[in-house]
Write a protein that holds these residues in place. Sequence first.
Motif, PDB file in Angstrom:
ATOM      1  N   GLY A 285       0.913  -1.629   0.801  1.00  0.00           N
ATOM      2  CA  GLY A 285      -0.235  -0.413   0.240  1.00  0.00           C
ATOM      3  C   GLY A 285       0.648   1.775  -0.218  1.00  0.00           C
ATOM      4  N   GLU A 286       2.449   0.851  -0.415  1.00  0.00           N
ATOM      5  CA  GLU A 286       2.950   1.781   0.225  1.00  0.00           C
ATOM      6  C   GLU A 286       3.547   2.884  -1.678  1.00  0.00           C
ATOM      7  OE1 GLU A 286       7.176   3.906   2.123  1.00  0.00           O
ATOM      8  OE2 GLU A 286       6.927   1.322   1.940  1.00  0.00           O
ATOM      9  N   ARG A 287       3.458   4.661  -1.381  1.00  0.00           N
ATOM     10  CA  ARG A 287       3.163   5.056  -2.453  1.00  0.00           C
ATOM     11  C   ARG A 287       4.710   5.159  -3.283  1.00  0.00           C
ATOM     12  NH1 ARG A 287       0.196   5.398  -6.223  1.00  0.00           N
ATOM     13  NH2 ARG A 287       0.515   7.523  -6.615  1.00  0.00           N
ATOM     14  N   VAL A 288       5.089   5.189  -4.161  1.00  0.00           N
ATOM     15  CA  VAL A 288       6.723   5.209  -4.631  1.00  0.00           C
ATOM     16  C   VAL A 288       6.388   6.088  -5.688  1.00  0.00           C
ATOM     17  CG1 VAL A 288       7.534   3.154  -3.104  1.00  0.00           C
ATOM     18  CG2 VAL A 288       6.551   2.330  -5.390  1.00  0.00           C
ATOM     19  N   THR A 289       7.693   6.265  -5.911  1.00  0.00           N
ATOM     20  CA  THR A 289       8.368   6.466  -7.528  1.00  0.00           C
ATOM     21  C   THR A 289       9.127   5.519  -7.438  1.00  0.00           C
ATOM     22  OG1 THR A 289       9.718   8.123  -6.518  1.00  0.00           O
ATOM     23  CG2 THR A 289       8.138   9.415  -7.071  1.00  0.00           C
ATOM     24  N   PHE A 290       9.019   5.930  -9.231  1.00  0.00           N
ATOM     25  CA  PHE A 290      10.154   4.299  -9.730  1.00  0.00           C
ATOM     26  C   PHE A 290      10.987   4.865 -11.125  1.00  0.00           C
ATOM     27  CE2 PHE A 290       6.491   3.205  -9.659  1.00  0.00           C
ATOM     28  CZ  PHE A 290       6.284   2.486 -10.853  1.00  0.00           C
ATOM     29  N   ALA A 291      12.135   4.428 -11.708  1.00  0.00           N
ATOM     30  CA  ALA A 291      12.047   4.191 -12.766  1.00  0.00           C
ATOM     31  C   ALA A 291      11.946   2.249 -13.689  1.00  0.00           C
ATOM     32  CB  ALA A 291      13.565   4.867 -13.238  1.00  0.00           C
ATOM     33  N   ILE A 292      11.915   2.403 -14.848  1.00  0.00           N
ATOM     34  CA  ILE A 292      11.498   0.689 -15.202  1.00  0.00           C
ATOM     35  C   ILE A 292      12.132   0.434 -16.015  1.00  0.00           C
ATOM     36  CG2 ILE A 292       9.961  -0.868 -16.429  1.00  0.00           C
ATOM     37  CD1 ILE A 292       7.818   1.084 -15.348  1.00  0.00           C
ATOM     38  N   GLN A 293      13.521  -0.615 -15.913  1.00  0.00           N
ATOM     39  CA  GLN A 293      14.003  -1.162 -16.824  1.00  0.00           C
ATOM     40  C   GLN A 293      13.869  -2.994 -16.876  1.00  0.00           C
ATOM     41  OE1 GLN A 293      17.938  -1.470 -15.297  1.00  0.00           O
ATOM     42  NE2 GLN A 293      18.299   1.054 -15.186  1.00  0.00           N
ATOM     43  N   GLU A 294      14.284  -3.518 -18.116  1.00  0.00           N
ATOM     44  CA  GLU A 294      13.778  -4.812 -18.936  1.00  0.00           C
ATOM     45  C   GLU A 294      15.273  -5.703 -17.965  1.00  0.00           C
ATOM     46  OE1 GLU A 294      10.803  -5.647 -19.801  1.00  0.00           O
ATOM     47  OE2 GLU A 294       9.378  -4.305 -19.801  1.00  0.00           O
ATOM     48  N   ASP A 295      14.555  -6.729 -18.196  1.00  0.00           N
ATOM     49  CA  ASP A 295      15.874  -7.777 -17.859  1.00  0.00           C
ATOM     50  C   ASP A 295      14.966  -9.152 -19.050  1.00  0.00           C
ATOM     51  OD1 ASP A 295      14.386  -8.546 -16.028  1.00  0.00           O
ATOM     52  OD2 ASP A 295      15.729  -9.210 -14.589  1.00  0.00           O
ATOM     53  N   ASP A 296      15.481 -10.321 -19.087  1.00  0.00           N
ATOM     54  CA  ASP A 296      15.266 -11.402 -19.442  1.00  0.00           C
ATOM     55  C   ASP A 296      13.524 -11.755 -18.621  1.00  0.00           C
ATOM     56  OD1 ASP A 296      17.010 -11.412 -21.337  1.00  0.00           O
ATOM     57  OD2 ASP A 296      18.568 -12.911 -19.737  1.00  0.00           O
ATOM     58  N   ASP A 297      14.191 -12.097 -17.366  1.00  0.00           N
ATOM     59  CA  ASP A 297      12.883 -11.857 -17.028  1.00  0.00           C
ATOM     60  C   ASP A 297      11.130 -10.965 -16.897  1.00  0.00           C
ATOM     61  OD1 ASP A 297      13.283 -14.097 -15.531  1.00  0.00           O
ATOM     62  OD2 ASP A 297      14.882 -13.042 -13.696  1.00  0.00           O
ATOM     63  N   GLY A 298      11.374  -9.648 -17.544  1.00  0.00           N
ATOM     64  CA  GLY A 298      10.254  -8.860 -17.261  1.00  0.00           C
ATOM     65  C   GLY A 298      11.075  -7.469 -16.632  1.00  0.00           C
ATOM     66  N   ALA A 299      10.024  -6.705 -16.839  1.00  0.00           N
ATOM     67  CA  ALA A 299      10.270  -5.363 -16.746  1.00  0.00           C
ATOM     68  C   ALA A 299      10.057  -5.481 -14.896  1.00  0.00           C
ATOM     69  CB  ALA A 299       8.657  -4.460 -16.102  1.00  0.00           C
ATOM     70  N   PHE A 300      11.380  -4.024 -14.331  1.00  0.00           N
ATOM     71  CA  PHE A 300      11.660  -3.697 -12.476  1.00  0.00           C
ATOM     72  C   PHE A 300      11.658  -3.336 -12.652  1.00  0.00           C
ATOM     73  CE2 PHE A 300      15.884  -4.914 -14.645  1.00  0.00           C
ATOM     74  CZ  PHE A 300      16.562  -4.169 -14.440  1.00  0.00           C
ATOM     75  N   ALA A 301      11.778  -2.416 -11.485  1.00  0.00           N
ATOM     76  CA  ALA A 301      11.598  -1.408 -11.073  1.00  0.00           C
ATOM     77  C   ALA A 301      13.146  -1.248 -10.349  1.00  0.00           C
ATOM     78  CB  ALA A 301      10.710  -0.436 -10.031  1.00  0.00           C
ATOM     79  N   THR A 302      13.794   0.487 -10.507  1.00  0.00           N
ATOM     80  CA  THR A 302      14.830   0.558  -9.978  1.00  0.00           C
ATOM     81  C   THR A 302      15.097   2.342  -8.936  1.00  0.00           C
ATOM     82  OG1 THR A 302      15.152   1.848 -12.076  1.00  0.00           O
ATOM     83  CG2 THR A 302      16.250  -0.257 -11.543  1.00  0.00           C
ATOM     84  N   ALA A 303      15.753   2.392  -9.056  1.00  0.00           N
ATOM     85  CA  ALA A 303      15.852   3.868  -8.321  1.00  0.00           C
ATOM     86  C   ALA A 303      13.905   4.394  -7.505  1.00  0.00           C
ATOM     87  CB  ALA A 303      16.326   4.947  -9.366  1.00  0.00           C
ATOM     88  N   VAL A 304      13.798   3.076  -6.318  1.00  0.00           N
ATOM     89  CA  VAL A 304      12.465   3.079  -5.658  1.00  0.00           C
ATOM     90  C   VAL A 304      12.434   4.098  -4.644  1.00  0.00           C
ATOM     91  CG1 VAL A 304      10.699   1.702  -4.849  1.00  0.00           C
ATOM     92  CG2 VAL A 304      11.943   0.885  -6.822  1.00  0.00           C
ATOM     93  N   THR A 305      12.123   5.329  -4.871  1.00  0.00           N
ATOM     94  CA  THR A 305      11.664   6.554  -3.469  1.00  0.00           C
ATOM     95  C   THR A 305      10.457   6.742  -2.901  1.00  0.00           C
ATOM     96  OG1 THR A 305      13.575   7.578  -5.056  1.00  0.00           O
ATOM     97  CG2 THR A 305      12.522   8.464  -3.239  1.00  0.00           C
ATOM     98  N   PRO A 306      10.318   5.866  -1.535  1.00  0.00           N
ATOM     99  CA  PRO A 306       9.031   5.833  -0.831  1.00  0.00           C
ATOM    100  C   PRO A 306       8.435   7.283  -1.034  1.00  0.00           C
ATOM    101  CG  PRO A 306      10.330   4.662   0.097  1.00  0.00           C
ATOM    102  CD  PRO A 306      11.511   5.025  -0.793  1.00  0.00           C
ATOM    103  N   LEU A 307       7.261   7.430  -0.994  1.00  0.00           N
ATOM    104  CA  LEU A 307       6.418   8.753  -1.873  1.00  0.00           C
ATOM    105  C   LEU A 307       6.154   9.477   0.019  1.00  0.00           C
ATOM    106  CD1 LEU A 307       5.046   8.433  -4.330  1.00  0.00           C
ATOM    107  CD2 LEU A 307       7.174  10.290  -4.069  1.00  0.00           C
ATOM    108  N   GLY A 308       5.149   8.612   0.363  1.00  0.00           N
ATOM    109  CA  GLY A 308       4.254   8.850   1.646  1.00  0.00           C
ATOM    110  C   GLY A 308       4.055   7.724   2.552  1.00  0.00           C
ATOM    111  N   PRO A 309       2.240   8.421   2.448  1.00  0.00           N
ATOM    112  CA  PRO A 309       1.690   7.318   3.637  1.00  0.00           C
ATOM    113  C   PRO A 309       1.006   5.894   2.785  1.00  0.00           C
ATOM    114  CG  PRO A 309       0.105   9.259   2.955  1.00  0.00           C
ATOM    115  CD  PRO A 309       1.721   9.613   2.789  1.00  0.00           C
ATOM    116  N   ILE A 310       0.900   4.816   3.440  1.00  0.00           N
ATOM    117  CA  ILE A 310       0.716   4.388   3.064  1.00  0.00           C
ATOM    118  C   ILE A 310      -0.670   3.902   2.955  1.00  0.00           C
ATOM    119  CG2 ILE A 310       0.745   1.378   3.643  1.00  0.00           C
ATOM    120  CD1 ILE A 310       3.002   1.046   5.492  1.00  0.00           C
ATOM    121  N   LEU A 311      -1.371   3.051   1.888  1.00  0.00           N
ATOM    122  CA  LEU A 311      -2.987   3.028   1.734  1.00  0.00           C
ATOM    123  C   LEU A 311      -3.396   2.095   2.835  1.00  0.00           C
ATOM    124  CD1 LEU A 311      -2.504   3.538  -1.673  1.00  0.00           C
ATOM    125  CD2 LEU A 311      -3.122   5.549  -0.690  1.00  0.00           C
TER     126      LEU A 311
END
Length: 161
Positions: free
Chosen positions: A45-71
């Motif tokens: 439930g936590e809100r985050v910002t992130f960048a998306i990269q691809e590898d053999d297993d599909g998309a994954f998030a990089t540079a994940v930064t929490p934004l604030g309250p948990i839903l």
Amino acid sequence: MAEGTVSAYDREAGWGTIVPDDGGPPVRVHQVEIRSHGEHALERGERVTFAIQEDDDGAFATAVTPLGPILSEEELARLDLVPEPEPARNGAATAATDRPEEPEKLPIWLRAAIALVAFTALPLFVIGMFQVSDGNDGGLPLLIGGVIMLTALEWIPHDRW
């Protein structure tokens, strides 16, 4: 940078999934990609910002930064972010770790015997080889014994030692 909500996160495994706000498919996230002070973990439930990269297993998030309250669970249900089912733990590889179960080790007495054979096989082989190359036929049994012992060691599954 994209924004999204953590739909699942396993602290023990260090893996989770983030659902992007733009409606794209969920992306994997690993704890090493979390940019926060203190503990590198996320909450469902936590809100985050992130960048998306691809590898053999599909998309994954990089540079994940929490934004604030948990839903809350109600807010997550309203966004249709239902928890993912736990993978079956029937002795096979788990989805969270993708590591196969480690094979059962051989008894200690058998591992000690294998080590003894390993430590004697190579010297027998080398001594027999030098004696045969010097023309001494007495080294032939040592050479043959060393070859047999080294060959037998190859038949033993190494992951069970």
